[in-house]
Design a protein around this motif. Structure first.
Motif, PDB file in Angstrom:
ATOM      1  N   TYR A 204      27.145  31.730  52.115  1.00  0.00           N
ATOM      2  CA  TYR A 204      27.895  30.547  51.708  1.00  0.00           C
ATOM      3  C   TYR A 204      29.184  30.911  50.965  1.00  0.00           C
ATOM      4  O   TYR A 204      30.096  30.097  50.871  1.00  0.00           O
ATOM      5  N   ARG A 205      29.282  32.143  50.468  1.00  0.00           N
ATOM      6  CA  ARG A 205      30.464  32.545  49.701  1.00  0.00           C
ATOM      7  C   ARG A 205      31.243  33.684  50.343  1.00  0.00           C
ATOM      8  O   ARG A 205      32.244  34.150  49.775  1.00  0.00           O
ATOM      9  N   ALA A 206      30.842  34.166  51.527  1.00  0.00           N
ATOM     10  CA  ALA A 206      31.562  35.253  52.201  1.00  0.00           C
ATOM     11  C   ALA A 206      31.406  35.125  53.711  1.00  0.00           C
ATOM     12  O   ALA A 206      30.434  34.552  54.202  1.00  0.00           O
ATOM     13  N   HIS A 207      32.389  35.672  54.440  1.00  0.00           N
ATOM     14  CA  HIS A 207      32.339  35.618  55.896  1.00  0.00           C
ATOM     15  C   HIS A 207      32.973  36.882  56.466  1.00  0.00           C
ATOM     16  O   HIS A 207      33.715  37.583  55.779  1.00  0.00           O
ATOM     17  N   ALA A 208      32.676  37.168  57.731  1.00  0.00           N
ATOM     18  CA  ALA A 208      33.228  38.350  58.379  1.00  0.00           C
ATOM     19  C   ALA A 208      34.699  38.165  58.741  1.00  0.00           C
ATOM     20  O   ALA A 208      35.402  39.132  59.021  1.00  0.00           O
ATOM     21  N   PHE A 209      35.168  36.930  58.783  1.00  0.00           N
ATOM     22  CA  PHE A 209      36.597  36.674  58.954  1.00  0.00           C
ATOM     23  C   PHE A 209      36.997  35.527  58.030  1.00  0.00           C
ATOM     24  O   PHE A 209      36.203  34.653  57.711  1.00  0.00           O
ATOM     25  N   PHE A 210      38.236  35.559  57.599  1.00  0.00           N
ATOM     26  CA  PHE A 210      38.770  34.486  56.767  1.00  0.00           C
ATOM     27  C   PHE A 210      40.280  34.497  56.927  1.00  0.00           C
ATOM     28  O   PHE A 210      40.827  35.217  57.768  1.00  0.00           O
ATOM     29  N   HIS A 211      40.974  33.694  56.136  1.00  0.00           N
ATOM     30  CA  HIS A 211      42.416  33.510  56.332  1.00  0.00           C
ATOM     31  C   HIS A 211      43.171  33.765  55.032  1.00  0.00           C
ATOM     32  O   HIS A 211      42.702  33.401  53.952  1.00  0.00           O
ATOM     33  N   GLN A 212      44.317  34.379  55.171  1.00  0.00           N
ATOM     34  CA  GLN A 212      45.149  34.713  54.018  1.00  0.00           C
ATOM     35  C   GLN A 212      46.580  34.209  54.216  1.00  0.00           C
ATOM     36  O   GLN A 212      47.027  33.995  55.343  1.00  0.00           O
ATOM     37  N   VAL A 213      47.258  34.052  53.109  1.00  0.00           N
ATOM     38  CA  VAL A 213      48.720  33.902  53.107  1.00  0.00           C
ATOM     39  C   VAL A 213      49.252  34.885  52.079  1.00  0.00           C
ATOM     40  O   VAL A 213      48.855  34.840  50.917  1.00  0.00           O
ATOM     41  N   GLU A 214      50.103  35.794  52.514  1.00  0.00           N
ATOM     42  CA  GLU A 214      50.733  36.737  51.594  1.00  0.00           C
ATOM     43  C   GLU A 214      52.232  36.480  51.583  1.00  0.00           C
ATOM     44  O   GLU A 214      52.803  35.996  52.566  1.00  0.00           O
ATOM     45  N   ALA A 215      52.867  36.795  50.469  1.00  0.00           N
ATOM     46  CA  ALA A 215      54.317  36.630  50.332  1.00  0.00           C
ATOM     47  C   ALA A 215      54.934  37.929  49.851  1.00  0.00           C
ATOM     48  O   ALA A 215      54.318  38.681  49.084  1.00  0.00           O
ATOM     49  N   LEU A 216      56.138  38.197  50.309  1.00  0.00           N
ATOM     50  CA  LEU A 216      56.854  39.421  49.934  1.00  0.00           C
ATOM     51  C   LEU A 216      58.323  39.093  49.703  1.00  0.00           C
ATOM     52  O   LEU A 216      58.951  38.410  50.525  1.00  0.00           O
TER      53      LEU A 216
END
Length: 345
Positions: A204-216
């Protein structure tokens, strides 16, 4: 004889049919075009004996008129058929198909992108199947860093060449930053939204894939103060004007100094609740100044340029905004769950 041919054609006219405009045009070409049947009969008519010309000429005109009348009748019939809506069920709702809704992760991702776009950032994208160089080496990960271990990273071994290059499913969208620095010179101001993969047990708190947004952001004279101001603006835009932030020292291989950012709990207003574990603060992202080693590894002079980077999990932000307590719901495509976000579109 010619008179017999004309009579036979006159008998055919009544039975001509056309189910659509294409078939109707085919009949016109067959009978009335320059290379059609009637034109051929006119050629034969020139050789008819003078005493028969009157009778045969009248029959030819009769055939031509009959064909024209028949084609007009068929054309009108087709037009009437197109205008006939008698098979419509007027009792049906005008919206028989239920409208869909954007996925909550897409809603939040688009909101994050919009905020950073207004701050001058552009979107950068990169492959999900990456090599060790862009995922780890260019980001200052040591050879023995735990993230390179099979417990965290999905390695792809399609062929011997892939094994040599350590082809992996990217574990973070920092690889997009590496590619951006590799192919362009400062100023660089980008955000990198995308899906990432980690070799973790699904719960319920972790998955094998997820989504990110990074900024540089890389330019001359970029400071930690610039980073802090962007973080504060983002937090207020995303969670409300009353949101406060705090930065705690942390460690990431690609930034130095590094920090984790907390926001005042938007559920209890910072007073303390089970969601924030009574602290009044909730962690939402990691950030820091780009390590000079990362700049040099990607062909940027660290003595001239500096920069900051930050990254957040979209699922984490979505949980904070909509209080979704099970990460698995995001990937199960349960329409009952998705319909709860219709008002957020």
């Amino acid at each position: 004889m010619l008179i017999d041919k004309i009579q036979a054609l006159l008998s055919e006219v009544g039975g001509l049919q056309a189910t659509d405009e294409k078939a109707l045009e085919a009949l016109r070409i067959k009978y009335l075009s320059k290379k059609g049947v009637v034109n051929d009969l006119m050629g034969e008519f020139r050789n008819v004996a003078p005493e028969q010309k009157r009778e045969i000429g009248m029959k030819l005109n009769e055939l031509k008129s009959a064909l024209q009348d028949k084609l007009t009748e068929l054309r009108q019939s087709l037009a009437t058929k197109e205008d006939d809506h008698s098979d419509l069920d007027l009792t049906r709702t005008p919206y028989p198909i239920t409208l869909g809704t954007r996925h909550p992760l897409s809603i939040v991702k688009n909101e994050i992108i919009d905020i950073f776009h207004r701050l001058g950032f552009s979107i950068a994208d990169g492959p999900e199947i990456e090599d060790d160089l862009h995922v780890f080496t260019a980001m200052n990960f040591a050879e023995d860093h735990p993230a390179r271990d099979m417990q965290d990273t999905f390695f792809i071994e399609a062929n011997q060449e892939d094994v040599k290059k350590n082809i992996v499913l990217r574990t973070h969208t920092s690889s997009v930053q590496a590619r951006a620095m590799e192919h362009s010179q400062p100023p660089i101001r980008i955000i990198c939204p995308g899906r990432v993969y980690r070799n973790e047990a699904i719960s319920y708190r972790a998955h094998a894939f997820f989504h990110q947004v990074e900024a540089l952001y890389i330019d001359k004279n970029v400071s930690f103060t610039d980073l802090k101001q962007v973080l504060l603006l983002f937090a207020k835009e995303m969670f409300g004007e009353d949101t406060q932030i705090r930065l705690r020292p942390s460690y990431f291989p690609f930034t130095e100094p590094s920090a984790e950012m907390d926001i005042s709990c938007n559920i209890c207003g910072g007073k303390g609740c089970p969601f924030c574990k009574g602290t009044g603060w909730v962690e939402i992202l990691g950030c820091g100044m780009v390590d000079p080693n990362v700049l040099e590894a990607n062909g940027i002079d660290s003595k001239v340029y500096s920069g900051y980077a930050l990254g957040m999990g979209i699922e984490r932000i979505t949980n904070l905004k909509y209080r979704v307590n099970d990460l698995r719901l995001f990937s199960e495509n349960d329409t009952r769950f998705l319909k709860e976000f219709e008002a957020a579109n």
